[in-house]
Design a protein around this motif. Sequence first.
Motif, PDB file in Angstrom:
ATOM      1  N   LEU A 110      -1.946  -3.892  13.670  1.00  8.86           N
ATOM      2  CA  LEU A 110      -2.324  -4.784  12.579  1.00  8.86           C
ATOM      3  C   LEU A 110      -2.162  -6.235  13.031  1.00  8.86           C
ATOM      4  CD1 LEU A 110      -0.690  -2.843   9.626  1.00  8.86           C
ATOM      5  CD2 LEU A 110      -3.130  -3.255   9.976  1.00  8.86           C
ATOM      6  N   PRO A 111      -3.036  -7.121  12.572  1.00  3.35           N
ATOM      7  CA  PRO A 111      -2.976  -8.520  13.000  1.00  3.35           C
ATOM      8  C   PRO A 111      -2.017  -9.379  12.177  1.00  3.35           C
ATOM      9  CG  PRO A 111      -4.934  -8.166  11.695  1.00  3.35           C
ATOM     10  CD  PRO A 111      -4.255  -6.811  11.833  1.00  3.35           C
ATOM     11  N   PHE A 112      -1.076  -8.737  11.496  1.00  7.35           N
ATOM     12  CA  PHE A 112      -0.088  -9.441  10.677  1.00  7.35           C
ATOM     13  C   PHE A 112       1.173  -8.583  10.643  1.00  7.35           C
ATOM     14  CE2 PHE A 112      -3.615  -7.638   8.179  1.00  7.35           C
ATOM     15  CZ  PHE A 112      -3.011  -6.481   7.699  1.00  7.35           C
ATOM     16  N   PRO A 113       2.318  -9.174  10.308  1.00  5.98           N
ATOM     17  CA  PRO A 113       3.557  -8.396  10.251  1.00  5.98           C
ATOM     18  C   PRO A 113       3.465  -7.286   9.203  1.00  5.98           C
ATOM     19  CG  PRO A 113       4.018 -10.751  10.146  1.00  5.98           C
ATOM     20  CD  PRO A 113       2.535 -10.582  10.010  1.00  5.98           C
ATOM     21  N   SER A 114       4.146  -6.188   9.499  1.00  5.45           N
ATOM     22  CA  SER A 114       4.155  -5.077   8.551  1.00  5.45           C
ATOM     23  C   SER A 114       5.450  -4.298   8.676  1.00  5.45           C
ATOM     24  CB  SER A 114       2.957  -4.153   8.787  1.00  5.45           C
ATOM     25  OG  SER A 114       2.967  -3.631  10.099  1.00  5.45           O
ATOM     26  N   VAL A 115       5.780  -3.620   7.582  1.00  5.72           N
ATOM     27  CA  VAL A 115       6.911  -2.707   7.560  1.00  5.72           C
ATOM     28  C   VAL A 115       6.398  -1.385   7.005  1.00  5.72           C
ATOM     29  CG1 VAL A 115       7.722  -3.496   5.285  1.00  5.72           C
ATOM     30  CG2 VAL A 115       9.309  -2.375   6.835  1.00  5.72           C
TER      31      VAL A 115
ATOM     32  N   SER B 222       4.408  -1.969  13.314  1.00  5.23           N
ATOM     33  CA  SER B 222       5.197  -2.076  12.085  1.00  5.23           C
ATOM     34  C   SER B 222       6.668  -1.800  12.345  1.00  5.23           C
ATOM     35  CB  SER B 222       4.706  -1.050  11.049  1.00  5.23           C
ATOM     36  OG  SER B 222       3.343  -1.206  10.761  1.00  5.23           O
ATOM     37  N   ALA B 223       7.529  -2.507  11.635  1.00  4.51           N
ATOM     38  CA  ALA B 223       8.941  -2.154  11.611  1.00  4.51           C
ATOM     39  C   ALA B 223       9.054  -0.866  10.789  1.00  4.51           C
ATOM     40  CB  ALA B 223       9.751  -3.261  10.969  1.00  4.51           C
ATOM     41  N   LEU B 224       9.845   0.080  11.255  1.00  2.00           N
ATOM     42  CA  LEU B 224       9.984   1.367  10.574  1.00  2.00           C
ATOM     43  C   LEU B 224      11.287   1.407   9.795  1.00  2.00           C
ATOM     44  CD1 LEU B 224       8.935   4.309  10.147  1.00  2.00           C
ATOM     45  CD2 LEU B 224      10.293   4.923  12.159  1.00  2.00           C
ATOM     46  N   VAL B 225      11.203   1.843   8.537  1.00  6.02           N
ATOM     47  CA  VAL B 225      12.377   2.048   7.702  1.00  6.02           C
ATOM     48  C   VAL B 225      12.441   3.526   7.344  1.00  6.02           C
ATOM     49  CG1 VAL B 225      13.491   1.517   5.505  1.00  6.02           C
ATOM     50  CG2 VAL B 225      12.300  -0.289   6.768  1.00  6.02           C
TER      51      VAL B 225
ATOM     52  N   PHE C 281       2.861   6.155  13.935  1.00 11.37           N
ATOM     53  CA  PHE C 281       2.032   5.173  13.237  1.00 11.37           C
ATOM     54  C   PHE C 281       2.666   3.789  13.335  1.00 11.37           C
ATOM     55  CE2 PHE C 281       0.371   8.568  10.041  1.00 11.37           C
ATOM     56  CZ  PHE C 281      -0.672   8.904  10.888  1.00 11.37           C
ATOM     57  N   ALA C 282       3.958   3.706  13.068  1.00  9.20           N
ATOM     58  CA  ALA C 282       4.653   2.415  13.108  1.00  9.20           C
ATOM     59  C   ALA C 282       4.500   1.778  14.495  1.00  9.20           C
ATOM     60  CB  ALA C 282       6.125   2.579  12.741  1.00  9.20           C
TER      61      ALA C 282
ATOM     62  N   ALA D  14       0.826  -1.211   0.000  1.00 10.14           N
ATOM     63  CA  ALA D  14       0.000   0.000   0.000  1.00 10.14           C
ATOM     64  C   ALA D  14       0.859   1.260   0.000  1.00 10.14           C
ATOM     65  CB  ALA D  14      -0.911   0.001   1.223  1.00 10.14           C
ATOM     66  N   HIS D  15       0.417   2.256  -0.756  1.00 12.22           N
ATOM     67  CA  HIS D  15       1.088   3.549  -0.810  1.00 12.22           C
ATOM     68  C   HIS D  15       0.082   4.649  -0.510  1.00 12.22           C
ATOM     69  CE1 HIS D  15       2.574   7.199  -3.021  1.00 12.22           C
ATOM     70  NE2 HIS D  15       3.653   6.879  -2.342  1.00 12.22           N
ATOM     71  N   SER D  16       0.527   5.648   0.252  1.00 12.42           N
ATOM     72  CA  SER D  16      -0.251   6.852   0.516  1.00 12.42           C
ATOM     73  C   SER D  16      -1.637   6.502   1.080  1.00 12.42           C
ATOM     74  CB  SER D  16      -0.319   7.706  -0.752  1.00 12.42           C
ATOM     75  OG  SER D  16      -0.774   8.993  -0.461  1.00 12.42           O
ATOM     76  N   LEU D  17      -2.724   6.949   0.455  1.00  9.56           N
ATOM     77  CA  LEU D  17      -4.068   6.688   0.983  1.00  9.56           C
ATOM     78  C   LEU D  17      -4.401   5.191   0.962  1.00  9.56           C
ATOM     79  CD1 LEU D  17      -6.476   8.240   2.218  1.00  9.56           C
ATOM     80  CD2 LEU D  17      -7.505   8.220  -0.063  1.00  9.56           C
ATOM     81  N   GLY D  18      -3.622   4.413   0.237  1.00 12.87           N
ATOM     82  CA  GLY D  18      -3.784   2.965   0.286  1.00 12.87           C
ATOM     83  C   GLY D  18      -3.513   2.406   1.673  1.00 12.87           C
ATOM     84  N   VAL D  19      -2.657   3.092   2.452  1.00 15.82           N
ATOM     85  CA  VAL D  19      -2.347   2.626   3.810  1.00 15.82           C
ATOM     86  C   VAL D  19      -3.578   2.746   4.717  1.00 15.82           C
ATOM     87  CG1 VAL D  19      -0.860   2.937   5.822  1.00 15.82           C
ATOM     88  CG2 VAL D  19       0.129   3.070   3.519  1.00 15.82           C
ATOM     89  N   PRO D  20      -4.200   3.932   4.850  1.00 19.65           N
ATOM     90  CA  PRO D  20      -5.419   3.965   5.664  1.00 19.65           C
ATOM     91  C   PRO D  20      -6.551   3.112   5.085  1.00 19.65           C
ATOM     92  CG  PRO D  20      -4.838   6.191   4.951  1.00 19.65           C
ATOM     93  CD  PRO D  20      -3.766   5.281   4.472  1.00 19.65           C
ATOM     94  N   THR D  21      -6.543   2.899   3.769  1.00 21.75           N
ATOM     95  CA  THR D  21      -7.532   1.987   3.192  1.00 21.75           C
ATOM     96  C   THR D  21      -7.360   0.600   3.802  1.00 21.75           C
ATOM     97  OG1 THR D  21      -7.658   3.228   1.113  1.00 21.75           O
ATOM     98  CG2 THR D  21      -8.326   0.916   1.039  1.00 21.75           C
ATOM     99  N   LEU D  22      -6.111   0.129   3.890  1.00 22.24           N
ATOM    100  CA  LEU D  22      -5.844  -1.169   4.516  1.00 22.24           C
ATOM    101  C   LEU D  22      -6.249  -1.155   5.985  1.00 22.24           C
ATOM    102  CD1 LEU D  22      -4.675  -4.020   4.767  1.00 22.24           C
ATOM    103  CD2 LEU D  22      -2.438  -2.942   5.129  1.00 22.24           C
ATOM    104  N   LEU D  23      -5.915  -0.091   6.694  1.00 18.35           N
ATOM    105  CA  LEU D  23      -6.240  -0.021   8.116  1.00 18.35           C
ATOM    106  C   LEU D  23      -7.749  -0.069   8.351  1.00 18.35           C
ATOM    107  CD1 LEU D  23      -3.596   2.657   8.916  1.00 18.35           C
ATOM    108  CD2 LEU D  23      -3.559   0.312   9.763  1.00 18.35           C
ATOM    109  N   HIS D  24      -8.500   0.617   7.515  1.00 21.12           N
ATOM    110  CA  HIS D  24      -9.967   0.579   7.638  1.00 21.12           C
ATOM    111  C   HIS D  24     -10.515  -0.781   7.209  1.00 21.12           C
ATOM    112  CE1 HIS D  24     -10.608   4.688   8.892  1.00 21.12           C
ATOM    113  NE2 HIS D  24      -9.915   5.157   7.869  1.00 21.12           N
ATOM    114  N   ALA D  25      -9.811  -1.472   6.307  1.00 14.90           N
ATOM    115  CA  ALA D  25     -10.253  -2.786   5.841  1.00 14.90           C
ATOM    116  C   ALA D  25      -9.900  -3.898   6.818  1.00 14.90           C
ATOM    117  CB  ALA D  25      -9.628  -3.091   4.477  1.00 14.90           C
TER     118      ALA D  25
END
Length: 183
Positions: A119-124, A148-151, A142-143, A68-79
């Motif tokens: 999130l209920p799964f690993p994320s970066v 989430s692991a932060l880069v 947010f991380a 996910a990029h940009s608004l795709g990230v909150p889309t995932l969070l809401h999903a």
Amino acid sequence: MRSTDATLLIVPGWQGSDADHWQSRWERALSSARRVEQADWERPDRVDWPRRLAAAVAAADKPVVVVAHSLGVPTLLHAAPLLPPGKVKGAFLVAPPDLDAPGLPAVLAPFAPVPTAPLPFPSVLIASRTDPYCAFDRAEGFALDWGSALVDAGDAGHIGSASGFGPWPEGSMRLLGFLQSLK
């Protein structure tokens, strides 16, 4: 996990990802990548966008990794509450917007506030120190919230084609490393 062991769901942000954007390039280059299409890229819908993502996850014939990029990230969070348990194996999150920041386009307001549940799964989370849509310290928060692991991407703007990230080989390497860390 290899990229062919999963369905990579590409989730662009507002206005989609143009042909030169790294998400579009990855979609073309990776046989297991699929874009989550939205009904209207110009007018994001806080209810419909997450539902479309959840439907794409449910329809996948392999475990899913969300990119996910940009608004795709909150889309995932809401999903996230709508996703079939255990189907998403990980999320590669790039340049989330701070929807509480002043000056963001009004069309994004329905996605606020950004969910803060883990999130209920690993994320970066890949974040830039010069993203005009999210201060780095906010991305750090947010991380922490999402687990989430932060880069730190350094001086990378919004990490899209407008800021010079068409091919983004560093991102490809990060994604492959992330995939290898998943079971």
